[in-house]
Design an enzyme around this catalytic site. Structure first.
Site, PDB file in Angstrom:
ATOM      1  N   ARG A  21      50.065 -31.498  -8.025  1.00 18.26           N
ATOM      2  CA  ARG A  21      50.963 -31.705  -7.290  1.00 18.26           C
ATOM      3  C   ARG A  21      51.550 -30.708  -5.905  1.00 18.26           C
ATOM      4  O   ARG A  21      51.411 -30.259  -5.535  1.00 18.26           O
ATOM      5  CB  ARG A  21      52.097 -32.568  -7.327  1.00 18.26           C
ATOM      6  CG  ARG A  21      51.780 -34.541  -7.340  1.00 18.26           C
ATOM      7  CD  ARG A  21      52.845 -35.099  -7.718  1.00 18.26           C
ATOM      8  NE  ARG A  21      53.738 -34.275  -8.952  1.00 18.26           N
ATOM      9  CZ  ARG A  21      55.071 -34.583  -8.955  1.00 18.26           C
ATOM     10  NH1 ARG A  21      55.705 -35.022  -8.317  1.00 18.26           N
ATOM     11  NH2 ARG A  21      55.998 -34.205  -9.944  1.00 18.26           N
ATOM     12  N   ASN A  39      52.832 -39.114  -8.062  1.00 23.78           N
ATOM     13  CA  ASN A  39      52.386 -39.433  -9.325  1.00 23.78           C
ATOM     14  C   ASN A  39      52.324 -40.790  -8.870  1.00 23.78           C
ATOM     15  O   ASN A  39      54.057 -41.784  -9.054  1.00 23.78           O
ATOM     16  CB  ASN A  39      53.687 -38.619 -10.423  1.00 23.78           C
ATOM     17  CG  ASN A  39      52.510 -37.116 -10.863  1.00 23.78           C
ATOM     18  OD1 ASN A  39      51.987 -37.109 -11.144  1.00 23.78           O
ATOM     19  ND2 ASN A  39      54.348 -36.360 -11.810  1.00 23.78           N
TER      20      ASN A  39
END
Length: 92
Positions: A21, A39
């Site tokens: 990320r 997520n």
């Protein structure tokens, strides 16, 4: 070809707990895109990015490039018109 669009990309593979990320956020900010990388409970990462279509396509190429942290097995994409409801690019 450069109208504002919203890319939604579900990234499958070993992409959680490896800096994926953060890496995605860094690439998106370099490209001038807004959105987020989140997520999912099932181990995927959901990437949402808004900006010119050609620039979003470049981010998609990077997600599939093999240069990401972790291991990307599959990226499933969808496109829609930009909503304009996001600013910056967040890791969630």
């Amino acid at each position: 070809m450069n109208e504002a669009v919203r890319l939604s990309a579900w990234v499958h593979g070993g992409v959680q707990g490896v800096g994926f990320r953060w890496w995605t956020r860094a690439r998106a900010l370099e490209l001038g895109l807004t959105g987020h990388a989140t997520n999912a409970k099932d181990g995927r990462v959901h990437v949402v990015a808004e900006g010119p279509r050609s620039v979003c396509e470049r981010l998609l190429e990077l997600l599939r490039s093999g240069t990401t942290p972790g291991r990307v097995a599959l990226v499933v994409e969808s496109w829609e018109p930009a909503r304009g409801d996001v600013t910056g690019f967040e890791e969630r």
